[in-house]
Design a protein around this motif. Sequence first.
Motif, PDB file in Angstrom:
ATOM      1  N   LYS A   8       0.717  -1.238   0.126  1.00 34.06           N
ATOM      2  CA  LYS A   8      -0.153  -0.008   0.126  1.00 34.06           C
ATOM      3  C   LYS A   8       1.151   1.137   0.037  1.00 34.06           C
ATOM      4  CE  LYS A   8      -3.810  -2.149   2.387  1.00 34.06           C
ATOM      5  NZ  LYS A   8      -4.409  -2.261   3.695  1.00 34.06           N
ATOM      6  N   GLU A  51       2.870   0.949 -10.048  1.00 31.27           N
ATOM      7  CA  GLU A  51       2.230   0.239 -11.022  1.00 31.27           C
ATOM      8  C   GLU A  51       1.482  -1.142 -10.361  1.00 31.27           C
ATOM      9  OE1 GLU A  51       3.573  -2.366 -14.921  1.00 31.27           O
ATOM     10  OE2 GLU A  51       4.728  -1.269 -14.039  1.00 31.27           O
ATOM     11  N   ASP A  52       2.120  -1.841  -9.477  1.00 32.10           N
ATOM     12  CA  ASP A  52       1.466  -2.983  -8.850  1.00 32.10           C
ATOM     13  C   ASP A  52       1.181  -3.028  -7.271  1.00 32.10           C
ATOM     14  OD1 ASP A  52       4.138  -2.876  -8.043  1.00 32.10           O
ATOM     15  OD2 ASP A  52       4.429  -4.879  -8.091  1.00 32.10           O
ATOM     16  N   ASP A  54      -1.322  -0.907  -3.998  1.00 32.05           N
ATOM     17  CA  ASP A  54      -2.764  -0.317  -3.870  1.00 32.05           C
ATOM     18  C   ASP A  54      -2.332   1.207  -3.323  1.00 32.05           C
ATOM     19  OD1 ASP A  54      -3.855  -2.798  -4.072  1.00 32.05           O
ATOM     20  OD2 ASP A  54      -3.670  -3.330  -2.067  1.00 32.05           O
ATOM     21  N   TYR A  56      -3.577   4.929  -2.424  1.00 29.91           N
ATOM     22  CA  TYR A  56      -4.606   5.708  -1.733  1.00 29.91           C
ATOM     23  C   TYR A  56      -4.319   7.335  -1.750  1.00 29.91           C
ATOM     24  CZ  TYR A  56      -5.791   1.048   0.121  1.00 29.91           C
ATOM     25  OH  TYR A  56      -6.075  -0.128   0.227  1.00 29.91           O
ATOM     26  N   LYS A  73      -6.616  11.569 -10.100  1.00 34.24           N
ATOM     27  CA  LYS A  73      -7.622  10.817 -10.669  1.00 34.24           C
ATOM     28  C   LYS A  73      -7.380  10.605 -12.305  1.00 34.24           C
ATOM     29  CE  LYS A  73     -11.608  11.918  -7.784  1.00 34.24           C
ATOM     30  NZ  LYS A  73     -12.941  12.360  -7.515  1.00 34.24           N
ATOM     31  N   PHE A  76      -4.052   8.120 -12.202  1.00 38.47           N
ATOM     32  CA  PHE A  76      -4.338   6.762 -11.432  1.00 38.47           C
ATOM     33  C   PHE A  76      -5.835   6.586 -11.064  1.00 38.47           C
ATOM     34  CE2 PHE A  76      -0.017   8.515  -9.940  1.00 38.47           C
ATOM     35  CZ  PHE A  76       0.727   7.436 -10.510  1.00 38.47           C
ATOM     36  N   PRO A  77      -6.184   6.382 -12.098  1.00 40.48           N
ATOM     37  CA  PRO A  77      -8.019   6.066 -12.111  1.00 40.48           C
ATOM     38  C   PRO A  77      -8.212   4.875 -11.175  1.00 40.48           C
ATOM     39  CG  PRO A  77      -7.316   5.193 -14.118  1.00 40.48           C
ATOM     40  CD  PRO A  77      -6.019   6.119 -13.415  1.00 40.48           C
ATOM     41  N   GLN A  78      -7.393   4.037 -10.871  1.00 37.26           N
ATOM     42  CA  GLN A  78      -7.381   2.868  -9.979  1.00 37.26           C
ATOM     43  C   GLN A  78      -7.096   3.365  -8.390  1.00 37.26           C
ATOM     44  OE1 GLN A  78      -4.798   3.415 -11.513  1.00 37.26           O
ATOM     45  NE2 GLN A  78      -3.002   2.643 -10.737  1.00 37.26           N
ATOM     46  N   ALA A  79      -6.850   4.364  -8.096  1.00 40.87           N
ATOM     47  CA  ALA A  79      -6.319   4.893  -6.840  1.00 40.87           C
ATOM     48  C   ALA A  79      -7.730   4.766  -5.911  1.00 40.87           C
ATOM     49  CB  ALA A  79      -5.450   6.253  -6.684  1.00 40.87           C
ATOM     50  N   GLU A  80      -7.658   4.718  -4.615  1.00 40.09           N
ATOM     51  CA  GLU A  80      -8.813   4.977  -3.748  1.00 40.09           C
ATOM     52  C   GLU A  80      -8.403   6.246  -3.008  1.00 40.09           C
ATOM     53  OE1 GLU A  80     -10.941   3.055   0.179  1.00 40.09           O
ATOM     54  OE2 GLU A  80      -9.869   1.758  -1.296  1.00 40.09           O
TER      55      GLU A  80
END
Length: 118
Positions: A8, A51-52, A54, A56, A73, A76-80
């Motif tokens: 993370k 890249e690999d 999680d 935040y 956003k 890194f559209p995959q970011a929380e």
Amino acid sequence: MNDSYVDKVLIVEGTSDKRKVKRIVKEPVEIICTNGTISITKLDELIDFLEDKDVYILVDADAAGEKLRKQFKREFPQAEHIYIDRSYREVATAPEHHLATVLLGANIDVHTQFLENC
């Protein structure tokens, strides 16, 4: 950025944000400071590093924080995205129990003593 592997990564704006969050978080999390802005070069480095992992995003609830959040956003559209209550405005000035609660809500393990003030 750290050579040891962590799953993370938490991106914050400033060093005071980093210090405060680091005290609260219980699990190994890489905390990266943008210092309020991020250059294209630094962003490219981050893309490879993240890249690999999680990812935040925890930034201030102000215009500069929202601008940075929009940039992340896109990149890194995959970011929380973790949000603090707007009334606190800054991560560094938000109460520790509030930060612990929002971090826990994002599945980041926190020290329980920070939850006791809730």
